[in-house]
Design a protein around this motif. Sequence first.
Motif, mmCIF file in Angstrom:
data_model
loop_
_atom_site.group_PDB
_atom_site.id
_atom_site.type_symbol
_atom_site.label_atom_id
_atom_site.label_comp_id
_atom_site.label_asym_id
_atom_site.label_seq_id
_atom_site.Cartn_x
_atom_site.Cartn_y
_atom_site.Cartn_z
ATOM 1 N N ALA A 116 0.812 -1.208 0.000
ATOM 2 C CA ALA A 116 0.000 0.000 0.000
ATOM 3 C C ALA A 116 0.850 1.265 0.000
ATOM 4 N N VAL A 117 1.888 1.289 0.820
ATOM 5 C CA VAL A 117 2.747 2.470 0.875
ATOM 6 C C VAL A 117 3.462 2.660 -0.456
ATOM 7 N N ALA A 118 3.860 1.573 -1.091
ATOM 8 C CA ALA A 118 4.457 1.672 -2.423
ATOM 9 C C ALA A 118 3.461 2.282 -3.404
ATOM 10 N N GLY A 119 2.180 1.886 -3.267
ATOM 11 C CA GLY A 119 1.158 2.431 -4.148
ATOM 12 C C GLY A 119 0.989 3.927 -4.010
ATOM 13 N N VAL A 120 1.018 4.431 -2.785
ATOM 14 C CA VAL A 120 0.917 5.871 -2.550
ATOM 15 C C VAL A 120 2.077 6.596 -3.222
ATOM 16 N N ASN A 121 3.242 6.004 -3.116
ATOM 17 C CA ASN A 121 4.412 6.656 -3.690
ATOM 18 C C ASN A 121 4.462 6.570 -5.211
ATOM 19 N N ILE A 122 3.832 5.556 -5.787
ATOM 20 C CA ILE A 122 3.710 5.496 -7.242
ATOM 21 C C ILE A 122 2.792 6.622 -7.716
ATOM 22 N N SER A 123 1.714 6.883 -6.979
ATOM 23 C CA SER A 123 0.851 8.022 -7.309
ATOM 24 C C SER A 123 1.655 9.313 -7.308
ATOM 25 N N PHE A 124 2.477 9.492 -6.282
ATOM 26 C CA PHE A 124 3.290 10.696 -6.189
ATOM 27 C C PHE A 124 4.284 10.774 -7.343
ATOM 28 N N MET A 125 4.913 9.664 -7.660
ATOM 29 C CA MET A 125 5.884 9.637 -8.746
ATOM 30 C C MET A 125 5.245 10.063 -10.065
ATOM 31 N N LEU A 126 4.021 9.611 -10.321
ATOM 32 C CA LEU A 126 3.345 9.969 -11.563
ATOM 33 C C LEU A 126 3.033 11.461 -11.620
ATOM 34 N N THR A 127 2.621 12.049 -10.510
ATOM 35 C CA THR A 127 2.340 13.480 -10.520
ATOM 36 C C THR A 127 3.597 14.283 -10.830
ATOM 37 N N GLN A 128 4.754 13.793 -10.359
ATOM 38 C CA GLN A 128 6.015 14.459 -10.660
ATOM 39 C C GLN A 128 6.413 14.251 -12.117
ATOM 40 N N MET A 129 6.360 13.020 -12.577
ATOM 41 C CA MET A 129 6.786 12.691 -13.936
ATOM 42 C C MET A 129 5.932 13.407 -14.982
ATOM 43 N N LEU A 130 4.631 13.520 -14.718
ATOM 44 C CA LEU A 130 3.705 14.126 -15.676
ATOM 45 C C LEU A 130 3.562 15.630 -15.479
ATOM 46 N N GLU A 131 4.330 16.194 -14.546
ATOM 47 C CA GLU A 131 4.357 17.642 -14.302
ATOM 48 C C GLU A 131 2.961 18.189 -14.002
ATOM 49 N N LEU A 132 2.212 17.461 -13.198
ATOM 50 C CA LEU A 132 0.825 17.832 -12.957
ATOM 51 C C LEU A 132 0.663 18.998 -11.994
ATOM 52 N N HIS A 133 1.735 19.393 -11.342
ATOM 53 C CA HIS A 133 1.681 20.568 -10.474
ATOM 54 C C HIS A 133 2.268 21.804 -11.165
ATOM 55 N N SER A 134 2.604 21.658 -12.442
ATOM 56 C CA SER A 134 3.114 22.791 -13.221
ATOM 57 C C SER A 134 1.977 23.440 -13.999
ATOM 58 N N ALA A 135 2.185 24.689 -14.403
ATOM 59 C CA ALA A 135 1.153 25.383 -15.176
ATOM 60 C C ALA A 135 0.922 24.701 -16.516
ATOM 61 N N ARG A 136 2.014 24.292 -17.177
ATOM 62 C CA ARG A 136 1.936 23.620 -18.464
ATOM 63 C C ARG A 136 3.016 22.536 -18.540
ATOM 64 N N PRO A 137 2.714 21.396 -19.130
ATOM 65 C CA PRO A 137 3.740 20.371 -19.308
ATOM 66 C C PRO A 137 4.756 20.807 -20.348
ATOM 67 N N LYS A 138 6.013 20.458 -20.144
ATOM 68 C CA LYS A 138 7.064 20.872 -21.071
ATOM 69 C C LYS A 138 7.938 19.710 -21.539
ATOM 70 N N SER A 139 7.714 18.514 -21.028
ATOM 71 C CA SER A 139 8.498 17.356 -21.454
ATOM 72 C C SER A 139 7.652 16.485 -22.371
ATOM 73 N N MET A 140 8.305 15.707 -23.219
ATOM 74 C CA MET A 140 7.586 14.856 -24.155
ATOM 75 C C MET A 140 6.683 13.840 -23.461
ATOM 76 N N PRO A 141 7.141 13.139 -22.394
ATOM 77 C CA PRO A 141 6.233 12.207 -21.728
ATOM 78 C C PRO A 141 4.977 12.888 -21.194
ATOM 79 N N ALA A 142 5.133 14.070 -20.592
ATOM 80 C CA ALA A 142 3.982 14.770 -20.032
ATOM 81 C C ALA A 142 3.035 15.251 -21.130
ATOM 82 N N ILE A 143 3.577 15.729 -22.226
ATOM 83 C CA ILE A 143 2.750 16.192 -23.342
ATOM 84 C C ILE A 143 2.015 15.027 -23.986
ATOM 85 N N ASN A 144 2.711 13.939 -24.218
ATOM 86 C CA ASN A 144 2.055 12.772 -24.807
ATOM 87 C C ASN A 144 0.978 12.218 -23.887
#
Length: 272
Positions: A173-201
């Motif tokens: 379960a704790v790993a699952g919470v941290n995977i959620s966090f990792m995705l928000t970072q990777m996809l730049e979901l706390h940024s105004a606009r995505p600027k990386s190819m993975p986040a844009i795709n």
Amino acid sequence: MKLGEFDAETYAIPLASLKSEAEPASQHRLSVTGDAMVGNRSWFGGVLYRIGNKRQSSNEKTIDYTLTPLQEARLQKLKERLNVPFDEARPDHQEALRALWHASFPRIELTGLVSEQWKDMGWQGPNPSTDFRGCGFVSLENLLFFVRTYPASFRRLLFKQEGNRATWEYPFAVAGVNISFMLTQMLELHSARPKSMPAINFLKVLSEDEEAFDVLYCIAFQMMDAQWLAMGASYMQFKQVLEATRNQLERELSLDDIHRIQDLPAYNLLYK
């Protein structure tokens, strides 16, 4: 103890503790003590925050991209989900937590929202609400989506049913919470606009499927476990496993022919 470090005896999960849910809960209790650090100070949380900060400082190549109205709307809706903290006093959040338990252990009655039983799922203590502090309600929604949409994959990971497992396993379960966090970072979901190819795709995929974030979570969890097995990892190597998982997800989301979430090569790892 420094942020991102942990005591092996406190946090590690003995493989022998991971049994079928048909057995009494007392026979497959996870070895996680109640005085463990929680939220963004947890073992996994500390690892993720350090990884996220390091990547942000590296400032990888950025891309200018104009969002369509549909992408704007769905991104905003997803961001609103991310801004909802877990509130143990809210009846709907309580019900979601109960639903997660019943879907995970349908033949074992939950004695309470604060109970030693929660350690059976890999929470750090008897009150799982403390582990949501680092990511919020969306991390519970992700786990619920996983168990309801891909129950076979969920149970294989929860009970560590595949592969040559380590003597000391990661808390599910704790790993699952941290995977959620990792995705928000990777996809730049706390940024105004995505600027990386993975986040844009990802936004292109999100415009095709409003559940893309939740499905990507399931893929990431399955991929993380596959990386864990491929690396023959144990608890001290979780940071490296998580980084390898993120790297692979970024590569797949950077492919030219990704239009739907089902186009990701790792989607084939999921079982319904």
